[in-house]
Design a protein around this motif. Structure first.
Motif, PDB file in Angstrom:
ATOM      1  N   LYS A  74       1.451  -0.809  -0.023  1.00  0.00           N
ATOM      2  CA  LYS A  74       0.164  -0.042  -0.540  1.00  0.00           C
ATOM      3  C   LYS A  74       0.971   1.070  -0.214  1.00  0.00           C
ATOM      4  O   LYS A  74       1.328   2.582  -0.152  1.00  0.00           O
ATOM      5  CB  LYS A  74      -0.906   0.026   1.110  1.00  0.00           C
ATOM      6  N   SER A  75       2.060   1.225   0.397  1.00  0.00           N
ATOM      7  CA  SER A  75       3.071   2.633   0.726  1.00  0.00           C
ATOM      8  C   SER A  75       3.699   3.080  -0.762  1.00  0.00           C
ATOM      9  O   SER A  75       3.692   3.989  -0.340  1.00  0.00           O
ATOM     10  CB  SER A  75       4.419   2.572   1.790  1.00  0.00           C
ATOM     11  N   PHE A  76       3.375   1.446  -1.372  1.00  0.00           N
ATOM     12  CA  PHE A  76       4.372   1.633  -2.359  1.00  0.00           C
ATOM     13  C   PHE A  76       3.189   2.480  -3.726  1.00  0.00           C
ATOM     14  O   PHE A  76       3.963   3.192  -4.500  1.00  0.00           O
ATOM     15  CB  PHE A  76       4.753   0.210  -3.824  1.00  0.00           C
ATOM     16  N   HIS A  77       2.200   1.796  -3.363  1.00  0.00           N
ATOM     17  CA  HIS A  77       0.749   1.945  -4.347  1.00  0.00           C
ATOM     18  C   HIS A  77       0.077   3.286  -4.168  1.00  0.00           C
ATOM     19  O   HIS A  77       0.007   4.518  -4.902  1.00  0.00           O
ATOM     20  CB  HIS A  77      -0.018   1.487  -5.063  1.00  0.00           C
ATOM     21  N   TYR A  78       0.599   4.299  -2.643  1.00  0.00           N
ATOM     22  CA  TYR A  78       0.294   5.195  -2.266  1.00  0.00           C
ATOM     23  C   TYR A  78       1.185   5.519  -1.345  1.00  0.00           C
ATOM     24  O   TYR A  78       0.883   5.953   0.102  1.00  0.00           O
ATOM     25  CB  TYR A  78      -1.351   5.010  -1.545  1.00  0.00           C
ATOM     26  N   PRO A  79       2.073   6.326  -2.180  1.00  0.00           N
ATOM     27  CA  PRO A  79       3.133   6.458  -1.398  1.00  0.00           C
ATOM     28  C   PRO A  79       3.221   7.678  -0.418  1.00  0.00           C
ATOM     29  O   PRO A  79       3.887   8.506   0.370  1.00  0.00           O
ATOM     30  CB  PRO A  79       4.234   6.724  -2.630  1.00  0.00           C
ATOM     31  N   PHE A  80       1.908   9.231  -0.565  1.00  0.00           N
ATOM     32  CA  PHE A  80       1.987  10.113   0.599  1.00  0.00           C
ATOM     33  C   PHE A  80       1.135   9.815   1.350  1.00  0.00           C
ATOM     34  O   PHE A  80       0.962  10.683   2.440  1.00  0.00           O
ATOM     35  CB  PHE A  80       1.475  10.917  -0.831  1.00  0.00           C
ATOM     36  N   SER A  81       0.220   8.412   1.712  1.00  0.00           N
ATOM     37  CA  SER A  81       0.205   8.419   3.098  1.00  0.00           C
ATOM     38  C   SER A  81       0.944   7.828   4.115  1.00  0.00           C
ATOM     39  O   SER A  81       1.835   6.784   3.841  1.00  0.00           O
ATOM     40  CB  SER A  81      -0.773   7.185   2.890  1.00  0.00           C
ATOM     41  N   GLY A  82       1.335   9.075   4.747  1.00  0.00           N
ATOM     42  CA  GLY A  82       2.924   8.379   5.198  1.00  0.00           C
ATOM     43  C   GLY A  82       2.843   6.851   6.310  1.00  0.00           C
ATOM     44  O   GLY A  82       3.772   6.467   6.307  1.00  0.00           O
ATOM     45  N   LYS A  83       1.749   7.050   6.800  1.00  0.00           N
ATOM     46  CA  LYS A  83       1.363   5.743   8.102  1.00  0.00           C
ATOM     47  C   LYS A  83       1.336   4.755   7.391  1.00  0.00           C
ATOM     48  O   LYS A  83       2.310   3.630   8.213  1.00  0.00           O
ATOM     49  CB  LYS A  83       0.366   6.164   8.724  1.00  0.00           C
ATOM     50  N   GLU A  84       1.255   4.608   6.221  1.00  0.00           N
ATOM     51  CA  GLU A  84       1.491   3.274   5.736  1.00  0.00           C
ATOM     52  C   GLU A  84       3.219   2.951   4.996  1.00  0.00           C
ATOM     53  O   GLU A  84       2.712   1.721   4.580  1.00  0.00           O
ATOM     54  CB  GLU A  84       0.780   2.910   4.308  1.00  0.00           C
ATOM     55  N   VAL A  85       3.579   3.692   4.972  1.00  0.00           N
ATOM     56  CA  VAL A  85       5.405   2.744   4.379  1.00  0.00           C
ATOM     57  C   VAL A  85       5.680   2.224   5.312  1.00  0.00           C
ATOM     58  O   VAL A  85       5.502   2.083   6.769  1.00  0.00           O
ATOM     59  CB  VAL A  85       5.928   4.922   4.502  1.00  0.00           C
ATOM     60  N   TYR A  86       6.361   1.530   4.735  1.00  0.00           N
ATOM     61  CA  TYR A  86       7.091   0.549   5.679  1.00  0.00           C
ATOM     62  C   TYR A  86       8.499   0.788   5.802  1.00  0.00           C
ATOM     63  O   TYR A  86       9.008   0.984   4.880  1.00  0.00           O
ATOM     64  CB  TYR A  86       7.052  -1.088   4.792  1.00  0.00           C
ATOM     65  N   ASN A  87       8.273   0.119   7.381  1.00  0.00           N
ATOM     66  CA  ASN A  87      10.365   0.559   8.371  1.00  0.00           C
ATOM     67  C   ASN A  87       9.727   2.105   7.507  1.00  0.00           C
ATOM     68  O   ASN A  87      11.672   2.570   7.249  1.00  0.00           O
ATOM     69  CB  ASN A  87      10.955  -0.027   7.446  1.00  0.00           C
ATOM     70  N   LYS A  88       9.701   2.747   7.987  1.00  0.00           N
ATOM     71  CA  LYS A  88       9.717   4.987   7.597  1.00  0.00           C
ATOM     72  C   LYS A  88      10.567   4.533   8.398  1.00  0.00           C
ATOM     73  O   LYS A  88      11.564   5.940   7.933  1.00  0.00           O
ATOM     74  CB  LYS A  88       7.963   5.227   8.070  1.00  0.00           C
TER      75      LYS A  88
END
Length: 247
Positions: free
Chosen positions: A59-73
């Motif tokens: 999800k973080s790769f497809h919706y990169p601006f939704s910061g909470k979804e980024v894996y290992n941010k």
């Protein structure tokens, strides 16, 4: 392996590599592609992944601006911080795509004067309002899954660029197989980017170390630096540091 265990493995692989292919998961888990498709459909319905043709995306790769979804941010921010130290005023930079590159674009110092060429519209959007930056988005076919531009037009433009430093993410990196990916078009563009730069730095979370995809981009001796989130005491980092500079 229970279905729950299998699906958790799938989620882990998608989070680490941003995307996976059904054929690869079938081989890794020793189950049919129909089973994998059912798993991906279930996970997509639960909102845990994004199902695409032939596989799935995080999800973080497809919706990169939704910061909470980024894996290992936090890890990607650490990598970005280390990478930024390599940038010098007046440089010509080539920048790839992906969530780690977005984190790097977000921390460029305001007093830095650089010329940027990127294959990622998302990276370009992060940098375009930088007061002292010349940002150039290379033209080509925009991939709905990769969010970068690919194709012969991009490769032709890259042949005319002489960059000081290239920042690239990777889908796979190993001591024996080098830098690898699962997308033929992405492989060709990354090869051209490396060729167009005096130096290349690979940005990768430590969980990707010793992972191999089906198509090779280059050997490790074509790379000048590996930037990762693990520290120098990490056993994997020690092994890679024998062959390549590691930050």
């Amino acid at each position: 392996m229970l279905k729950e265990e299998r699906q958790q493995y799938i989620i882990n692989q998608i989070n680490i590599h941003n995307k996976v292919l059904s054929t690869d998961l079938s081989a890794q888990l020793n189950v049919s592609e129909d089973t994998i498709r059912r798993d991906l459909n279930e996970l997509a319905e639960l909102g845990k992944i994004v199902k695409v043709y032939g596989g799935a995306l995080s999800k973080s790769f497809h919706y990169p601006f939704s910061g909470k979804e980024v894996y290992n941010k936090d890890g990607k921010k650490e990598i970005a911080r280390k990478a930024a130290k390599l940038i010098e005023d007046g440089m010509v930079l080539l920048i790839g795509g992906g969530t780690t590159m977005i984190e790097l674009a977000r921390i460029f110092p305001e007093n830095l004067h650089c010329t940027i060429f990127t294959i990622s519209p998302l990276v370009a959007l992060e940098l375009v309002e930088h007061p002292n930056m010349s940002v150039n988005l290379l033209a080509g076919q925009l991939g709905g899954n990769s969010h970068i531009v690919t194709g012969s037009q991009v490769i032709s433009q890259l042949s005319e660029i002489k960059a000081d430093l290239c920042f690239l993410g990777t889908n796979g990196i190993s001591l024996t197989h080098g830098i690898t990916d699962s997308d033929w078009e992405v492989v060709q563009v990354k090869k051209a980017m490396i060729k167009s730069a005096s130096k290349t730095a690979i940005l990768s979370i430590s969980e990707k170390l010793d992972s191999v995809q089906k198509m090779q981009i280059c050997n490790l001796n074509n790379i000048n630096c590996l930037i990762t989130d693990a520290d120098e005491s990490h056993e994997n980092v020690k092994r890679y540091a024998k062959k390549i500079t590691v930050l």
